[in-house]
Design a protein around this motif. Structure first.
Motif, short mmCIF file in Angstrom:
data_model
loop_
_atom_site.label_atom_id
_atom_site.label_comp_id
_atom_site.label_asym_id
_atom_site.label_seq_id
_atom_site.Cartn_x
_atom_site.Cartn_y
_atom_site.Cartn_z
N GLY A 77 -15.15 -47.68 40.75
CA GLY A 77 -15.05 -48.91 41.54
C GLY A 77 -14.26 -49.99 40.83
N TYR A 78 -14.48 -50.15 39.53
CA TYR A 78 -13.76 -51.15 38.74
C TYR A 78 -12.26 -50.84 38.73
N GLY A 79 -11.95 -49.56 38.58
CA GLY A 79 -10.55 -49.16 38.57
C GLY A 79 -9.90 -49.34 39.93
N ARG A 80 -10.53 -48.83 40.98
CA ARG A 80 -9.94 -48.88 42.33
C ARG A 80 -9.88 -50.28 42.91
N ASN A 81 -10.92 -51.07 42.65
CA ASN A 81 -11.03 -52.37 43.32
C ASN A 81 -10.49 -53.54 42.52
N TYR A 82 -10.34 -53.38 41.20
CA TYR A 82 -9.88 -54.51 40.40
C TYR A 82 -8.59 -54.19 39.64
N LEU A 83 -8.61 -53.17 38.82
CA LEU A 83 -7.47 -52.91 37.93
C LEU A 83 -6.23 -52.42 38.68
N LEU A 84 -6.37 -51.45 39.55
CA LEU A 84 -5.21 -50.90 40.26
C LEU A 84 -4.57 -51.88 41.25
N PRO A 85 -5.33 -52.58 42.10
CA PRO A 85 -4.68 -53.51 43.04
C PRO A 85 -3.94 -54.66 42.35
N GLU A 108 -5.63 -53.26 25.46
CA GLU A 108 -4.29 -53.85 25.46
C GLU A 108 -3.34 -52.93 26.21
N PRO A 109 -2.12 -53.38 26.48
CA PRO A 109 -1.15 -52.56 27.20
C PRO A 109 -0.90 -51.24 26.47
N GLY A 110 -0.90 -50.16 27.24
CA GLY A 110 -0.66 -48.84 26.68
C GLY A 110 -1.92 -48.10 26.31
N ASP A 111 -3.07 -48.77 26.29
CA ASP A 111 -4.32 -48.09 25.96
C ASP A 111 -4.77 -47.21 27.13
N ILE A 112 -5.28 -46.04 26.80
CA ILE A 112 -5.85 -45.16 27.81
C ILE A 112 -7.36 -45.37 27.78
N VAL A 113 -7.92 -45.80 28.92
CA VAL A 113 -9.34 -46.15 28.97
C VAL A 113 -10.05 -45.38 30.08
N MET A 129 -12.98 -42.64 35.62
CA MET A 129 -11.59 -42.68 36.00
C MET A 129 -10.78 -43.05 34.75
N ARG A 130 -9.75 -42.27 34.46
CA ARG A 130 -8.88 -42.53 33.31
C ARG A 130 -7.68 -43.34 33.78
#
Length: 149
Positions: free
Chosen positions: A24-32, A14-19, A1-2
């Motif tokens: 699961g990490y993206g959906r369950n931690y970063l996005l919420p 850092e802010p602005g970085d595309i990773v 997931m980008r």
């Protein structure tokens, strides 16, 4: 997931970085937690805007971070809790937002609440230590006095 990061995420970017992260990490931690947004073509065009906004709020460099750490060490920060029992236990706890507001009220610099680490829940009246991450190389320990209103 980008994803495009909105905030500094330890061991990721850092802010602005595309990773690229696992779904699961993206959906369950970063996005919420609003630490990142999905990298679409439109969002990728806004990366520079995200970086400019973060730079305007962030500590400029190592020297500035050390200067802010010196200011924090000199402050007498008092957090007024909403209510407490007769035994000195709070009805609630002191949050990073409460710490940031108390630092600002004491005449200190404006801090980002995500940079304040409350080691455990502060649920009693008295003196407590809180860590503030100002720069990757500079952390400052802040002494709080928690009192009841």
């Amino acid at each position: 997931m980008r994803l495009i990061l909105n905030a500094d995420v330890p061991n990721l970017g850092e802010p602005g970085d595309i990773v690229d992260v696992k779904d699961g990490y993206g959906r369950n931690y970063l996005l919420p937690r609003k630490l990142a947004v999905v990298a679409t073509r439109g969002a990728e065009k806004q990366v520079e805007q995200i970086r400019r906004a973060q730079r305007s709020r962030a500590i400029r460099d190592l020297g500035h971070a050390q200067e802010v750490a010196g200011q924090l060490a000199e402050l007498n920060v008092v957090v007024e809790a909403k209510a407490a029992s007769d035994a000195g236990r709070l009805f609630g706890s002191v949050t990073p937002t409460d710490v940031v507001d108390a630092v600002r009220a004491a005449g200190g610099p404006t801090l980002d609440k995500r940079s304040v680490d409350v080691p455990k829940q502060i649920k009693t009246i008295g003196k407590h230590a809180v860590t503030v991450r100002l720069h990757p190389e500079v952390t400052s320990e802040l002494q709080l006095a928690v009192v009841a209103r």
